[in-house]
Design an enzyme around this catalytic site. Structure first.
Site, PDB file in Angstrom:
ATOM      1  N   GLU A 155     -18.978  87.026  19.996  1.00  0.00           N
ATOM      2  CA  GLU A 155     -17.677  87.703  19.990  1.00  0.00           C
ATOM      3  C   GLU A 155     -17.412  88.270  18.583  1.00  0.00           C
ATOM      4  OE1 GLU A 155     -14.718  84.823  20.932  1.00  0.00           O
ATOM      5  OE2 GLU A 155     -13.123  86.293  21.286  1.00  0.00           O
TER       6      GLU A 155
ATOM      7  N   ASP B   1      -5.024  89.072  17.898  1.00  0.00           N
ATOM      8  CA  ASP B   1      -4.096  87.957  18.013  1.00  0.00           C
ATOM      9  C   ASP B   1      -3.579  87.304  16.724  1.00  0.00           C
ATOM     10  OD1 ASP B   1      -5.183  88.604  20.444  1.00  0.00           O
ATOM     11  OD2 ASP B   1      -5.821  86.593  20.968  1.00  0.00           O
TER      12      ASP B   1
HETATM   13  C1  2M8 Z   1      -8.752  87.454  22.782  1.00  0.00           C
HETATM   14  O1  2M8 Z   1      -7.445  87.178  23.282  1.00  0.00           O
HETATM   15  C2  2M8 Z   1      -7.096  86.264  24.314  1.00  0.00           C
HETATM   16  C3  2M8 Z   1      -5.608  86.419  24.600  1.00  0.00           C
HETATM   17  O2  2M8 Z   1      -5.342  87.701  25.104  1.00  0.00           O
HETATM   18  C4  2M8 Z   1      -7.331  84.809  24.016  1.00  0.00           C
HETATM   19  O3  2M8 Z   1      -7.557  84.435  22.852  1.00  0.00           O
HETATM   20  O4  2M8 Z   1      -7.269  84.005  24.957  1.00  0.00           O
HETATM   21  C5  2M8 Z   1      -8.618  88.680  21.850  1.00  0.00           C
HETATM   22  O5  2M8 Z   1      -9.768  88.819  21.047  1.00  0.00           O
HETATM   23  C6  2M8 Z   1      -8.385  89.947  22.665  1.00  0.00           C
HETATM   24  O6  2M8 Z   1      -8.394  91.081  21.855  1.00  0.00           O
HETATM   25  C7  2M8 Z   1      -9.446  90.092  23.757  1.00  0.00           C
HETATM   26  O7  2M8 Z   1      -9.102  91.190  24.564  1.00  0.00           O
HETATM   27  C8  2M8 Z   1      -9.560  88.819  24.612  1.00  0.00           C
HETATM   28  C9  2M8 Z   1     -10.733  88.876  25.568  1.00  0.00           C
HETATM   29  O8  2M8 Z   1     -11.922  89.242  24.908  1.00  0.00           O
HETATM   30  O9  2M8 Z   1      -9.722  87.664  23.785  1.00  0.00           O
END
Ligand code: 2M8
Length: 445
Positions: A415, A178
Site C-alpha cells: 500500500e 486520512d
Molecule cells: C484508506 O482509508 C480507509 C478509510 O476510508 C481505512 O483506513 O479504513 C485510505 O488510504 C484511503 O485513501 C483508501 O481509499 C482506502 C482503501 O484503499 O484506505
C-alpha cells in the site's frame, strides 16, 4: 520472464485475486470492499489487461451512487467475508437519508473524484485495442456519462465552498489521505462527545505493526465524525452548521478541476455543448480556487480550515495540487516541478528512491512508517506521473515511473513504502498499487 513482464503478470494476478467478479476489493483483508477512488485507479490498471472488467469496475461503483449524485467513499460487498470496521451497521445510510440506495449498502461520505480521469484513460486504451473494443467502450462511456455529470453537479452544488471555492469536506476520510498531518490542526479541534459508542478496531490486525496505522485518538475522532454525519442525515447544508471538522481541500479540488476538464471533453464528444460549457466552468472555478491558495513563500498549495479560516501549510502531497489541477502558467509549473524534484521532496538525500513521500522529509511532521504521514504511495506517484505527462513534463514523469518500478521490484505491491529504508508497509497486494504498475508497464505513456 523479464523483470517487467513478471511485474505486470503478478499485478494482473493480484487484481484478479482481489476481484469478487463485480468489484475489486481495495486490499485482500485490510479493505475487503470497493472504495471509490481506488475503483477509479483500479479501472485504469484493469484497462490494459481486461477492458470489459475495467468498465464493470466503474459500473459497479456507480450502482452505489446516491440520488443526489454523491458517489460514496465505500460500496460494501454484501458477501464480504472479512470483517471491516466501520461497516454498514455504523453508517445506516438508507435509514438516515432517502437519497442513499437500498442496495448496495454504502458509506455516507465521499472520496476524491478521479472517475472521469479513469474514463478518459480507459477510452485511450480502448482506442488502440481495435475498432470493435473502441466502439463498445465509447457506447459504455455514453451510458455512464449522465451519472458522472450528476456526480460533478453534486460537488458543485453541495460541496464547493462559496468563499474559498474549495471543495468542503466533513471527514478526513473524504480526502483519502486520512491521517495526513495536513489535518492535524482541524482534527485537534474535534471534541469527541460523551455518547460515543465503544468499538473494536479491526485494521491493525492486517498490518505488521500498529505504528503503520492511525492512533486510537485519531480513530475516536473518525468514528465521532460518522456519528455527527449520521445525526445530520448526511445532509451537507446541515453539516455546514454542525460539523466539527470542515476543511477546504486543495487536492480534492484539483482532482475535481482535472476531472471536470476531461468530462467536458467527453460531453462535447457526445454532442452536449451546454453540459461541456457547464463542466468547463466547474473546472475553471476549481482551478482558480487551487491557485488562489498557493502559499507565496513555499510555492505549495495550502488547505483551509473552514471553521477558522486558517491556512494549513504543512508540507504534504497536497502542496502539489496545482500540478494536478493543470492549466498552469509556465512559471508556476516550473516552480512546482522544481520543488517536487528538489531537496525537500524527491531529491532529499536520505531517500532510498528519488520519489516524493506523502510528507516532506524536511517537515517536523514527517514520519516514514506511518500511513499518510511520510511513506511513498505508488498510486499517488502514478497520479503525479499522469499530471506531469499532461503538462508536457515527460522526462520527470519517466524518472518517477522507473524509480517506482524499481520500488515495486520486491513484488509485495504494498500500500505504501518507507521512503528511507524502502520497507513495504500497510497492506500487501494492495489493488491500486498493482493497477499503477499495470498502467506504467502496459499502457502507452
Ligand atoms: C484508506 O482509508 C480507509 C478509510 O476510508 C481505512 O483506513 O479504513 C485510505 O488510504 C484511503 O485513501 C483508501 O481509499 C482506502 C482503501 O484503499 O484506505
Amino acid at each position: 520472464m523479464t523483470g517487467s513482464l513478471s511485474l505486470a503478470a503478478r499485478a494482473a494476478y493480484i487484481l484478479r485475486d482481489n476481484s469478487t467478479g463485480l468489484i475489486t476489493r481495495a486490499a485482500p483483508s485490510l479493505y475487503p470492499h470497493q472504495w471509490s477512488w481506488d475503483a477509479g485507479f483500479n479501472a485504469i490498471g484493469l484497462a490494459s489487461v481486461d477492458l470489459p472488467r475495467a468498465r464493470l469496475e466503474l459500473d459497479s461503483l456507480f450502482a452505489g451512487q446516491w440520488r443526489n449524485g454523491m458517489v460514496p467513499h465505500i460500496v460494501f460487498d454484501p458477501a464480504g467475508a472479512v470483517r471491516y470496521w466501520p461497516g454498514p451497521a455504523q453508517w445506516q445510510c438508507q435509514r438516515f437519508n432517502e437519497d442513499a440506495p437500498a442496495s448496495p449498502a454504502t458509506s455516507g461520505i465521499t472520496d476524491p473524484p478521479v472517475h472521469a480521469i479513469a474514463v478518459d484513460r480507459i477510452l485511450a486504451v480502448a482506442a488502440s485495442a481495435g475498432a470493435r473494443e473502441h466502439e463498445i467502450t465509447l457506447g459504455w462511456a455514453a451510458h455512464l456519462y449522465p451519472r458522472l455529470l450528476a456526480w460533478h453537479r453534486f460537488l458543485a452544488r453541495d460541496r464547493a465552498d462559496k468563499e474559498t471555492g474549495l471543495i468542503r469536506l466533513f471527514h478526513g476520510w473524504e480526502s483519502g489521505t486520512d491521517n495526513s498531518p495536513r489535518w492535524d490542526v482541524p482534527y485537534a479541534n474535534v471534541q469527541v462527545g460523551p455518547d460515543m459508542p465503544g468499538y473494536t478496531r479491526s485494521d491493525r490486525s492486517h498490518v505488521s505493526s500498529a505504528a503503520q496505522r492511525p492512533t486510537d485518538g485519531e480513530y475516536d475522532r473518525y468514528l465521532w465524525l460518522i456519528e455527527e454525519a449520521r445525526e445530520a442525515g448526511y445532509d451537507a447544508s446541515l453539516l455546514r452548521e454542525t460539523g466539527s471538522f470542515q476543511v477546504g481541500d486543495v487536492l480534492f479540488t484539483a482532482i475535481y478541476a482535472a476531472a471536470s476538464d476531461l468530462l467536458a471533453v467527453l460531453a462535447a464528444r457526445l454532442g452536449k455543448p451546454d453540459d461541456a460549457a457547464e463542466l468547463r466552468d466547474y473546472a475553471a472555478e476549481a482551478r482558480a480556487a487551487v491557485l488562489g491558495h498557493v502559499d507565496e513563500a513555499s510555492g505549495l498549495a495550502a488547505d483551509v480550515d473552514l471553521r477558522t479560516g486558517e491556512w494549513l501549510r504543512t508540507e504534504t502531497y497536497a502542496g502539489f495540487a496545482p500540478l494536478i489541477a493543470g492549466g498552469l502558467s509556465a512559471a508556476m509549473r516550473e516552480r512546482q516541478v522544481a520543488l517536487l524534484t528538489g531537496p525537500r521532496w524527491a531529491g532529499h538525500p536520505d531517500l532510498k528512491w528519488p520519489l516524493p513521500p506523502s510528507t516532506s522529509p524536511s517537515s517536523p511532521a514527517f514520519n516514514p512508517d506511518c500511513y499518510w504521514r511520510g511513506p511513498v504511495w505508488p498510486v499517488f506517484t502514478w497520479l503525479l506521473t499522469w499530471a506531469l505527462h499532461r503538462s508536457g513534463e515527460d522526462a520527470v514523469a519517466g524518472q518517477f515511473r522507473s524509480a517506482s518500478l524499481k520500488q515495486l521490484g520486491d513484488h509485495t505491491y504494498a500500500e505504501y513504502y518507507n521512503p528511507v529504508n524502502g520497507a513495504p508497509l500497510g497492506s500487501h497486494h494492495q489493488s491500486w498499487t498493482a493497477a499503477a504498475a499495470l498502467d506504467w508497464l502496459l499502457a502507452e505513456q
